[in-house]
Write an enzyme that holds these catalytic residues in place. Structure first.
Site, mmCIF file in Angstrom:
data_model
loop_
_atom_site.group_PDB
_atom_site.id
_atom_site.type_symbol
_atom_site.label_atom_id
_atom_site.label_comp_id
_atom_site.label_asym_id
_atom_site.label_seq_id
_atom_site.Cartn_x
_atom_site.Cartn_y
_atom_site.Cartn_z
ATOM 1 N N LYS A 58 1.088 -1.252 -0.014
ATOM 2 C CA LYS A 58 -0.243 0.150 0.136
ATOM 3 C C LYS A 58 0.905 1.083 -0.163
ATOM 4 C CE LYS A 58 -3.567 2.403 1.842
ATOM 5 N NZ LYS A 58 -4.487 2.290 3.455
ATOM 6 N N HIS A 104 -18.054 -4.395 -9.332
ATOM 7 C CA HIS A 104 -18.847 -4.361 -8.122
ATOM 8 C C HIS A 104 -19.713 -5.740 -8.301
ATOM 9 C CE1 HIS A 104 -18.672 -3.609 -4.138
ATOM 10 N NE2 HIS A 104 -20.148 -3.778 -4.395
HETATM 11 C C1 GAR Z 1 -15.087 -10.312 -8.386
HETATM 12 O O1 GAR Z 1 -16.531 -10.483 -8.182
HETATM 13 C C2 GAR Z 1 -15.187 -9.001 -8.387
HETATM 14 O O2 GAR Z 1 -16.638 -7.974 -8.856
HETATM 15 C C3 GAR Z 1 -15.010 -8.597 -7.266
HETATM 16 O O3 GAR Z 1 -14.108 -9.691 -6.645
HETATM 17 C C4 GAR Z 1 -14.224 -10.325 -6.991
HETATM 18 C C5 GAR Z 1 -12.391 -10.900 -8.186
HETATM 19 O O4 GAR Z 1 -12.490 -12.126 -8.278
HETATM 20 N N1 GAR Z 1 -14.679 -6.849 -6.679
HETATM 21 C C6 GAR Z 1 -15.314 -6.780 -5.217
HETATM 22 O O5 GAR Z 1 -15.327 -7.481 -4.541
HETATM 23 C C7 GAR Z 1 -14.719 -5.003 -5.622
HETATM 24 N N2 GAR Z 1 -15.608 -4.200 -4.026
HETATM 25 P P1 GAR Z 1 -11.399 -12.294 -8.973
HETATM 26 O O6 GAR Z 1 -10.441 -12.196 -8.541
HETATM 27 O O7 GAR Z 1 -11.421 -14.131 -9.101
HETATM 28 O O8 GAR Z 1 -11.276 -12.015 -10.373
#
Ligand code: GAR
Length: 190
Positions: A58, A104
């Site tokens: 970060k 999202h």
């Molecule tokens: C996905 O479902 C994305 O929409 C979510 O994290 C997941 C990542 O999955 N994002 C959030 O929740 C952002 N607030 P992945 O690593 O398998 O692509």
């Protein structure tokens, strides 16, 4: 040429899907994957396709000189968040105005904000007894999950759907739509 950097924190199914989608495109290319987690499985996926990656804490991400140097080295001119769990620093939001987008896993403005990511979102959707959920693709602003919405896609829920069922329905929508919406967003702003 649009050179995309994908920012990830975890598994990276979206990251891999985006890499695959743009592999054969002429003027849009994924040039870099950035993760704030050294053990993110997304880094292994990126390596599988020969995409360079960087791990930034970060503190390193928030160091403007450090981050801009990396992005300039790879000629990054568009940023896609795919399950990235840190807030984007203001200098990036200003320098990449309307060139950072996020996905999202719910229908914003519902089920957004701090702490709302991954399974926490699906658990909240289930607890609220929603009859539908979906995905939101939006520009990134300095308000968590608050940027201008680009596209939303919905799916119906039944009362018997478990949190895992909801997660699977969201996964299907993400795989179907995110790369195409990224491409349209880039193409329309040219
Ligand atoms: C996905 O479902 C994305 O929409 C979510 O994290 C997941 C990542 O999955 N994002 C959030 O929740 C952002 N607030 P992945 O690593 O398998 O692509």
């Amino acid at each position: 040429m649009t050179n995309i950097a994908i920012f990830v924190s975890g598994n990276g199914t979206n990251c891999e899907n985006i890499i695959k989608y743009f592999r054969d495109k002429k003027d849009i290319n994924v040039c870099l994957v950035i993760s704030n987690k050294a053990d993110a499985y997304a880094l292994i996926r990126a390596a599988k396709y020969g995409i360079p990656s960087k791990v930034l804490t970060k503190q390193e991400l928030y160091d403007e000189e450090n981050t801009m140097k990396i992005l300039e080295t790879y000629n990054v001119n568009f940023i896609v968040l795919a399950g990235f769990l840190l807030m984007i620093p203001d200098f990036l939001i200003n320098k990449f105005d309307h060139r950072i987008i996020n996905i999202h896993p719910a229908l914003l403005p519902k089920f957004g904000g701090k702490g709302m990511y991954g399974h926490h979102v699906h658990e909240a959707v289930k607890a609220a007894g929603e009859t539908e959920t979906g995905i939101t693709i939006h520009y990134v602003s300095n308000v968590c999950d608050g940027g201008e919405i680009i596209a939303q896609f919905k799916t119906n829920l039944s009362p018997t759907d478990t949190v895992e069922d909801i997660e699977e329905k969201i996964h299907i929508l993400e795989q179907q739509h995110y790369p195409q919406v990224i491409e349209n967003t880039i193409t329309e702003r040219k």
